[in-house]
Write an enzyme that holds these catalytic residues in place. Sequence first.
Site, PDB file in Angstrom:
ATOM      1  N   CYS A   1      33.022  -9.028  13.887  1.00 24.25           N
ATOM      2  CA  CYS A   1      32.684  -7.615  13.972  1.00 24.25           C
ATOM      3  C   CYS A   1      33.940  -6.826  14.280  1.00 24.25           C
ATOM      4  CB  CYS A   1      31.646  -7.387  15.072  1.00 24.25           C
ATOM      5  SG  CYS A   1      30.161  -8.403  14.913  1.00 24.25           S
TER       6      CYS A   1
ATOM      7  N   ILE B   1      42.902 -20.655  -4.917  1.00 24.71           N
ATOM      8  CA  ILE B   1      43.467 -19.810  -5.960  1.00 24.71           C
ATOM      9  C   ILE B   1      44.806 -20.383  -6.389  1.00 24.71           C
ATOM     10  CG2 ILE B   1      42.317 -17.689  -5.224  1.00 24.71           C
ATOM     11  CD1 ILE B   1      44.981 -16.828  -3.929  1.00 24.71           C
TER      12      ILE B   1
END
Length: 646
Positions: free
Chosen positions: A2, A297
């Site tokens: 958060c 990636i």
Amino acid sequence: MCGIAGAVWWEPSKRIDRDVLQRMTDAIQHRGPDAEGHWQAEPNDSHECGVALGHRRLSIIDVAGSAQPLGNHDGSIQIVFNGEIYNYRELRQDLIAAGHLFRTEGDTEVIVHLYERHGLNFVDHLRGMFALAIWDSREQQLVVARDRLGQKPFFYRMDDGRFSFASELKALLQIPGIPRQLNRRSVLSYLMLQYVPAPHSILEGFQRLPPASLGVVKNGEFTIKRFWTPPYDQPQSSKNTINDWREELRHEMTEAVRLRLRSDVPLGAFLSGGIDSTVITGLMQQQLDQPVQTFSIGFPVAAYDERHYARQASEMLGTDHHEAVVNPDALSILPQLIWHYDEPFSDSSAIPTIYLSRMTREHVTVALTGDAGDELFCGYDRYRAVRMAHKMDLTPRAIRKLAASAAAYLPTSVRQKSFLRRLKRLLETMGQNEEERYLNWISIFSRSRLQQLVSPELHSLTANHDPAACLFDAYKMFPNRDLVTRTTAVDVETYLPNDLLTKVDIASMHVGLECRSPMLDHKVVELAARMPLAVKQSVRQGKLVLTETFRDLIPPDIQTRKKMGFGVPIDHWMRNELKPLLYDVLLSKKCEERGLLNPAAVRQLVEEHTSSKFDHAYRLWNLLCLELWHRTYLDDVPPLTAPTSL
């Protein structure tokens, strides 16, 4: 995961109203896209302080409940919390047995009840990553804390009459009238280290709460204490073989992964094809009844592409693997990178981390990572260089000085990580003491280069301020261990929280992805800290105990592969697509008029690099990030959302 923000004030003129609190949480909306919450209390006869607490939520545990700010049964305690407490179920059972009643199923309320039961010692019971603030109206105190390794960020500012805090600096800058004045000493540290080390910030008057710190604001004063230190000063030298540690390491790592599989939303793992991420993924797969979703990636440039190793790991472990080839657009990502990182930050591996996080977030909300394996188990090549140089220090000083002088006659390689360039750098530092030598190796701008680069006015600050003081302070913490172990401990204290964990937190949270790192479990860190060097490193190899313990999970090619950094070809960019930007930004009148840098030295770096005489890629990236940060955060009021162009 958060974002948190708030303030406590005892001077009426320092009040934070609802609109300001809203702007503070709006600035970190990317950290918590699922929900927001605010809580305020005004001073009255029984309450001397005003309080404002704000929260942006990324829902992971107890998705339907556990809204924040969250209070106890009578509202006298309120909390805003960023992170995850992985042992919350066990703690909850203990608290219920002690008579505590719960209204939610999440980990946040567990912290509230722990504070009620244990007071300021509540942090000792937490196993996880966290940055939090607890308002205790009965004691009229604000309690703040940050996790042991510094995984979650916490910025704050202590003014006359007010203490304010937030997950990111940009949230604090939403407070009206708050000054934005450059901390010039922090500029020197940044130029040398590529980050601003805690507890400092790039802006005067702003601070970072250091890792493993607990702070209390009470009666207009703020006090901090450290509640945990990795036990490098408690070596278990009697356990001097890998077999002595294998069982315990396997147990602690398995348990750390098990706890981090607790989630009410989809989770997966970063899988680079290195030892660390492969081990974590393997332990995940052993504990789940379905294939782990893994992500990697690659880049068109082969030197930066690890996908074939990631595929090997995925095939052996049986994961559901996702991969993508990325052709980074440096010009488009630069303004976003500068804004998201709040401060000058020039670790270029932030770029692939951002791209990896974006791809991963399309499939899952939580990703486990292999962060900290190099620091804990001697994975970096530079640790073997430390070992080698330490042995060379046994030769007479005159011979070492002669070797340092001879280094000047070696040809200079254009390639940043070539053997010749590393040999030259090793020999150049042979006349230095061990700690100064290590600083020279890891610096973006060494002491001598820094003196040439910056203005005389800026350099004069080094007379009373060592830009690398954090490094030498960390070396002093464990004086009785061997040099290599002390150096790994230095990185755990400095490089890990200030660079690597900052990089991962910002890169992942900019898309609302939670990254969990089992090797950062403090039980794993404590175990690694007690291990003797002999089980971690030989003359030729690091991570010995890790590789041997988990050999069944690691493909043979990965066990013996050379370490590859997670990087991008910035040297190529700066001779091609970023070349005009170098000239337009670093050689601009605006940059020169700041009075920080020597224009002639900057021009020399640019021209030597663009003409391929020397590889200054990391130095130029460092300077480019600094100047673009100035333009984003000091020349104008920083925007509430990331800009899309320079």
